[in-house]
Design a protein around this motif. Structure first.
Motif, PDB file in Angstrom:
ATOM      1  N   ASP A 123       0.840  -1.190   0.000  1.00 14.45           N
ATOM      2  CA  ASP A 123       0.000   0.000   0.000  1.00 14.45           C
ATOM      3  C   ASP A 123       0.880   1.246   0.000  1.00 14.45           C
ATOM      4  O   ASP A 123       1.912   1.305   0.675  1.00 14.45           O
ATOM      5  N   PHE A 124       0.468   2.249  -0.787  1.00 22.07           N
ATOM      6  CA  PHE A 124       1.269   3.468  -0.912  1.00 22.07           C
ATOM      7  C   PHE A 124       0.337   4.672  -0.978  1.00 22.07           C
ATOM      8  O   PHE A 124      -0.712   4.631  -1.630  1.00 22.07           O
ATOM      9  N   THR A 125       0.719   5.750  -0.293  1.00 23.23           N
ATOM     10  CA  THR A 125      -0.078   6.968  -0.272  1.00 23.23           C
ATOM     11  C   THR A 125       0.759   8.136  -0.788  1.00 23.23           C
ATOM     12  O   THR A 125       1.848   8.395  -0.270  1.00 23.23           O
ATOM     13  N   PHE A 126       0.241   8.829  -1.806  1.00 19.69           N
ATOM     14  CA  PHE A 126       0.919  10.009  -2.334  1.00 19.69           C
ATOM     15  C   PHE A 126       0.646  11.208  -1.422  1.00 19.69           C
ATOM     16  O   PHE A 126      -0.246  11.175  -0.571  1.00 19.69           O
ATOM     17  N   SER A 127       1.404  12.277  -1.622  1.00 17.97           N
ATOM     18  CA  SER A 127       1.322  13.434  -0.724  1.00 17.97           C
ATOM     19  C   SER A 127      -0.038  14.117  -0.761  1.00 17.97           C
ATOM     20  O   SER A 127      -0.424  14.790   0.186  1.00 17.97           O
ATOM     21  N   ASP A 128      -0.779  13.953  -1.860  1.00 16.33           N
ATOM     22  CA  ASP A 128      -2.105  14.572  -1.940  1.00 16.33           C
ATOM     23  C   ASP A 128      -3.196  13.698  -1.334  1.00 16.33           C
ATOM     24  O   ASP A 128      -4.381  14.013  -1.435  1.00 16.33           O
TER      25      ASP A 128
END
Length: 532
Positions: free
Chosen positions: A406-411
């Motif tokens: 799982d990965f979350t971008f800055s936005d």
């Protein structure tokens, strides 16, 4: 009775396909927070996935227009495809850790290396830094050989008869020219163009090693695509029925084993700097290989895989090479449109003509032999080719990745493990906020004064968040510098040596399949020796 059995068979196959599709759909990660292009329901998402095969350009442009600077998703047959837009997300994707957002895993999903090229090629890619450093640094020293092989291979494959027009298949011809030229650098003479005495005419056109490497590349693509249509548990069976990897390796070893053994003796006796050591890819690989990778079998697999990257294209999966790039460029230049030929003469040779015919005869005659080598390092030539890739790109997406965690971008965009992530490069390349007059072909766009602040902005092989045919920065194609030299040299040779046209004066339309935009592989063009 036979009709009943046949109907039952069709029903069983249909039920099996539907059950696999529904099962994979139900296991797809939840990405409801990311806006969609097209319907996303249980059944309607498959319609959107099929539509994407035929209307990828329009769907990507729709997503980019509605969600510029954000992520959006388009359903695939078995997973969600997430597309990014805007320089901020492009940079974040570039910097994302490999153990979270993986280029290697995405390529593995595409090429099925376990079955097609061998697991270690992907998971021990020691050839990548060799291509990026050794090959790139040696391009000036290799240039005379590159030019010599391009000239010889065009002569051999075109088989022109005086000044008569000769029809040749564009793609197949360029495959063979690129194959010979690449292998002049990879394995050197005489293997790249050796002669088989049993069939001198044929082998002068298609030497056995080149025939093997080009055929192997196409076989890998076909097997990988076929395996992708079956569930994972059937992959070994499909591979056993279709793959020719063992035979290809054995055939390649007949050529390479004697060379490898001879060079290995010199390495063991004199060290890596022995006198008269060949300066080619095989030598560089042998210098770096460790353990089992030093065996003739492993080195042969590695050489076949490097040829796969240099020669061929997987149209379904939008993987391109210098073959597809030059074929497209060749078809673009000889459409009968004066503007492209006019620009070619200016960019490559500093000469021009007001009409196509005078350019073909007088200006090119004046230019013949002038600046052939210089044109290959010209800023304007780089800009011309770079603009061609921007304006008429061969793929609508770039920077292919797969989320392994799982990965979350800055936005706040959350990408669950298992999703594919790419950049919508085609809309970026046609964005008027990034490029002035983005819908106009401007061959000097990257070499004009306005862009001088950008480092190496004119170079075809340079990357930028707004220019992504080769990817971006550390994840960019490592062989792009070699590709640029090949393309410019081939273009210069064709321009000064041949007259070229289509039989009916019209270029065949490009073929699109999903995000891939490639020239017609069956297109034929007419060549003749340049008439002075």
């Amino acid at each position: 009775m036979l009709e009943v059995i046949s109907a039952f068979s069709y029903a069983f196959v249909t039920a099996l396909v539907l059950s696999i599709a529904i099962s994979k759909f139900m296991r797809r990660p939840n990405v409801d927070s990311i806006p969609s292009v097209g319907p996303g329901g249980l059944l309607t998402s498959y319609w959107a996935a099929v539509k994407f095969i035929f209307y990828a350009r329009e769907m990507l442009q729709e997503g980019y227009t509605k969600h510029k600077g954000m992520a959006f998703k388009i359903p695939g047959l078995f997973c969600w495809n997430i597309f990014l837009s805007g320089p901020k997300l492009v940079e974040e994707l570039r910097r994302a850790p490999e153990d979270h957002i993986s280029a290697r895993e995405r390529i593995s999903d595409i090429l099925k290396p376990r079955y097609t090229i061998g697991h270690t090629i992907i998971h021990n890619p020691y050839h990548i830094p060799i291509i990026l450093t050794q090959l790139t640094r040696n391009l000036p020293a290799q240039f005379p050989d590159i030019l010599d092989e391009i000239q010889a291979s065009f002569d051999d494959h075109l088989q022109l008869n005086g000044y008569e027009w000769t029809s040749v298949p564009a793609f197949e011809t360029i495959v063979q020219v690129v194959c010979r030229t690449s292998n002049r650098v990879f394995v050197g003479l005489p293997l790249c163009n050796c002669i088989n005495l049993s069939s001198p005419k044929l082998i002068s056109i298609r030497p056995d090693w080149n025939d093997l490497t080009s055929g192997f590349a196409l076989s890998v693509v076909k097997v990988a695509i076929t395996i992708d249509f079956f569930p994972n548990f059937m992959a070994p069976l499909v591979n056993r029925l279709l793959s020719n990897l063992p035979k290809s390796v054995q055939r390649g070893m007949k050529h390479l084993r004697p060379i490898i053994e001879e060079r290995q003796k010199c390495l063991d006796e004199y060290g890596s700097g022995w006198e008269d050591k060949p300066n080619d890819m095989l030598s560089w690989l042998m210098d770096e290989a460790q353990g089992e990778e030093r065996s003739a079998e492993s080195l042969t697999k590695r050489m076949l895989s490097i040829n796969l990257g240099a020669i061929h294209v997987c149209r379904r999966y939008h993987l391109s090479s210098s073959v597809i790039l030059f074929t497209d460029l060749l078809l673009l230049l000889f459409t009968g449109d004066d503007i492209y030929w006019f620009y070619t003469c200016i960019v490559l040779f500093g000469c021009s003509s007001s009409v196509h015919q005078s350019t073909t005869r007088r200006s090119r005659s004046h230019c013949r032999g002038r600046r052939l080598v210089k044109s290959c390092i010209s800023e304007d030539a780089d800009s011309f080719l770079k603009e061609t890739l921007r304006f008429d790109g061969l793929t609508f997406i770039s920077m292919l990745r797969k989320a392994v965690k799982d990965f979350t971008f800055s936005d706040g965009t959350f990408v669950p493990a298992g999703c594919t992530v790419s950049v919508a490069s085609m809309p970026i390349h046609r964005d008027s906020d990034i490029y002035k007059n983005a819908d106009i072909f401007d061959p000097f766009r990257f070499s004009n004064e306005e862009q001088e602040g950008e480092q190496a902005w004119h170079q075809m092989a340079s990357t930028h968040p707004g220019y992504l045919p080769f990817g971006h920065r550390r994840s960019a194609c490592p062989g792009r510098f070699f590709t640029a030299i090949e393309l410019k040299t081939m273009l210069a040779h064709v321009v000064v040596t041949y007259d070229v046209k289509f039989r009916d004066g019209q270029r065949p339309a490009n073929v699109t399949f999903g995000p891939a935009n490639s020239p017609d592989m069956k297109a034929k063009i007419l060549f003749r020796k340049r008439v002075v």
